[in-house]
Design a protein around this motif. Sequence first.
Motif, mmCIF file in Angstrom:
data_model
loop_
_atom_site.group_PDB
_atom_site.id
_atom_site.type_symbol
_atom_site.label_atom_id
_atom_site.label_comp_id
_atom_site.label_asym_id
_atom_site.label_seq_id
_atom_site.Cartn_x
_atom_site.Cartn_y
_atom_site.Cartn_z
ATOM 1 N N ALA A 82 -30.087 -6.218 -74.961
ATOM 2 C CA ALA A 82 -28.974 -5.918 -74.210
ATOM 3 C C ALA A 82 -28.634 -4.264 -74.207
ATOM 4 O O ALA A 82 -28.148 -4.013 -73.314
ATOM 5 C CB ALA A 82 -27.774 -6.678 -75.168
ATOM 6 N N THR A 83 -29.116 -3.692 -75.073
ATOM 7 C CA THR A 83 -29.076 -2.173 -75.218
ATOM 8 C C THR A 83 -29.644 -1.426 -74.117
ATOM 9 O O THR A 83 -29.330 -0.705 -73.395
ATOM 10 C CB THR A 83 -29.243 -1.597 -76.651
ATOM 11 N N ARG A 84 -30.955 -2.001 -74.042
ATOM 12 C CA ARG A 84 -31.696 -1.435 -73.106
ATOM 13 C C ARG A 84 -30.957 -1.694 -71.599
ATOM 14 O O ARG A 84 -30.976 -0.932 -70.855
ATOM 15 C CB ARG A 84 -33.338 -2.158 -72.974
ATOM 16 N N ASP A 85 -30.531 -2.819 -71.347
ATOM 17 C CA ASP A 85 -29.844 -3.449 -70.144
ATOM 18 C C ASP A 85 -28.417 -2.504 -69.725
ATOM 19 O O ASP A 85 -28.150 -1.905 -68.577
ATOM 20 C CB ASP A 85 -29.418 -4.776 -70.184
ATOM 21 N N ARG A 86 -27.849 -2.304 -70.894
ATOM 22 C CA ARG A 86 -26.602 -1.521 -70.763
ATOM 23 C C ARG A 86 -27.015 0.224 -70.462
ATOM 24 O O ARG A 86 -26.209 0.669 -69.697
ATOM 25 C CB ARG A 86 -25.877 -1.558 -72.179
ATOM 26 N N LEU A 87 -28.009 0.541 -71.047
ATOM 27 C CA LEU A 87 -28.288 1.961 -70.733
ATOM 28 C C LEU A 87 -28.895 2.228 -69.260
ATOM 29 O O LEU A 87 -28.435 3.105 -68.556
ATOM 30 C CB LEU A 87 -29.386 2.130 -71.593
ATOM 31 N N SER A 88 -29.650 0.942 -68.668
ATOM 32 C CA SER A 88 -30.129 1.034 -67.452
ATOM 33 C C SER A 88 -28.803 1.108 -66.289
ATOM 34 O O SER A 88 -28.924 1.887 -65.440
ATOM 35 C CB SER A 88 -31.072 -0.167 -67.239
ATOM 36 N N LYS A 89 -27.842 0.184 -66.467
ATOM 37 C CA LYS A 89 -26.667 -0.009 -66.047
ATOM 38 C C LYS A 89 -26.109 1.537 -65.646
ATOM 39 O O LYS A 89 -25.538 1.999 -64.904
ATOM 40 C CB LYS A 89 -25.880 -1.013 -66.320
ATOM 41 N N ALA A 90 -25.943 2.064 -67.049
ATOM 42 C CA ALA A 90 -25.059 3.181 -67.103
ATOM 43 C C ALA A 90 -25.800 4.630 -66.397
ATOM 44 O O ALA A 90 -25.258 5.101 -65.760
ATOM 45 C CB ALA A 90 -24.939 3.669 -68.793
ATOM 46 N N MET A 91 -27.160 4.488 -66.401
ATOM 47 C CA MET A 91 -28.210 5.271 -65.737
ATOM 48 C C MET A 91 -27.976 5.073 -64.125
ATOM 49 O O MET A 91 -27.777 6.204 -63.503
ATOM 50 C CB MET A 91 -29.535 5.554 -66.335
ATOM 51 N N LEU A 92 -28.111 3.922 -63.660
ATOM 52 C CA LEU A 92 -27.724 3.787 -62.373
ATOM 53 C C LEU A 92 -26.381 4.266 -61.645
ATOM 54 O O LEU A 92 -26.223 4.664 -60.570
ATOM 55 C CB LEU A 92 -28.238 2.123 -61.795
ATOM 56 N N ASP A 93 -25.528 3.908 -62.705
ATOM 57 C CA ASP A 93 -23.993 4.310 -62.211
ATOM 58 C C ASP A 93 -23.765 5.547 -62.144
ATOM 59 O O ASP A 93 -23.380 6.577 -61.112
ATOM 60 C CB ASP A 93 -23.089 3.822 -63.203
ATOM 61 N N LEU A 152 -33.277 13.592 -66.704
ATOM 62 C CA LEU A 152 -32.144 14.226 -65.858
ATOM 63 C C LEU A 152 -30.747 13.534 -66.242
ATOM 64 O O LEU A 152 -29.905 13.931 -65.738
ATOM 65 C CB LEU A 152 -32.481 13.935 -64.432
ATOM 66 N N PHE A 153 -30.884 12.500 -66.839
ATOM 67 C CA PHE A 153 -29.725 11.442 -67.243
ATOM 68 C C PHE A 153 -29.496 11.498 -68.637
ATOM 69 O O PHE A 153 -28.873 10.602 -69.380
ATOM 70 C CB PHE A 153 -29.635 9.970 -66.592
ATOM 71 N N ALA A 154 -29.754 12.792 -69.243
ATOM 72 C CA ALA A 154 -29.893 12.796 -70.870
ATOM 73 C C ALA A 154 -28.379 12.560 -71.305
ATOM 74 O O ALA A 154 -28.056 11.958 -72.469
ATOM 75 C CB ALA A 154 -30.411 14.192 -71.330
ATOM 76 N N GLY A 155 -27.464 13.317 -70.694
ATOM 77 C CA GLY A 155 -26.076 13.111 -71.177
ATOM 78 C C GLY A 155 -25.482 11.715 -70.990
ATOM 79 O O GLY A 155 -24.704 11.383 -72.089
ATOM 80 N N THR A 156 -25.827 10.863 -70.035
ATOM 81 C CA THR A 156 -25.597 9.454 -69.984
ATOM 82 C C THR A 156 -26.433 8.676 -71.421
ATOM 83 O O THR A 156 -25.643 7.869 -71.971
ATOM 84 C CB THR A 156 -26.096 8.860 -68.648
ATOM 85 N N VAL A 157 -27.580 9.308 -71.629
ATOM 86 C CA VAL A 157 -28.139 8.445 -72.679
ATOM 87 C C VAL A 157 -27.502 8.876 -74.146
ATOM 88 O O VAL A 157 -27.302 8.200 -74.941
ATOM 89 C CB VAL A 157 -29.602 9.040 -72.785
#
Length: 225
Positions: free
Chosen positions: A57-68, A175-180
């Motif tokens: 679930a954490t992997r999925d949440r991170l993917s969604k945040a990066m796509l957003d 490139l999305f380090a801040g999101t991570v």
Amino acid sequence: MQHAMPFHEVVRRRRSARSFLPDRVPDALIQAVADDARYAPSNSNIQPWVVHIASGATRDRLSKAMLDAAAEERMTPDVPFSYDDLYGVYKERQQAQGAAYFQAAGISRDAAEQRRFAILRNLEFFGAPHVCLLFMAPVYETVRVAGDVGMYGQTFLLSLAAHGLAGIPQTLLSLFAGTVHETLGIDPSLKMLFGISFGYPEPDNPVNTFPLDKAPIGETMTFHR
């Protein structure tokens, strides 16, 4: 007793997979890969890598945040990076690799929307069930530490190959380090360098098997005798 794969076979078998099976890698196997990777060399043995692995679930949440973030064109790299900085033979190699990938994926040169979705697959970790995120500890100069983290990443990738797994190093994730940092609650003093999506590669998928033209030794090495 399982025989170890010869090193020359491991290093030649290792490929950057871009399509994975959904099956999660057992924790014990991930631990074995990590146990290999910790033996990577580093300057003065400081081991300046800080590693986070996201699954489930954490992997999925991170993917969604990066796509957003990508949809909002909100890029927040810790370390500057741009393909626009490439030139000469380096640009040629990058373009040749991109052309080979899109051809293997069945995406034509003028299919702009398909190409955009293919690039966004990076932020879905190409369907891999796990992503390893590599950060640099704030010690020494950045370039020296980045070299150490790079050696850790290569050792991790070779261990994946030796265990029948596959991974793909992805600078685009950085490139999305801040999101991570925000999504996983990671200390902002740690600078994200790249990520490695990994798992079981989808067999026979052309995007996992297209040939890469590696430069001959004479093009990249000079012998002084």
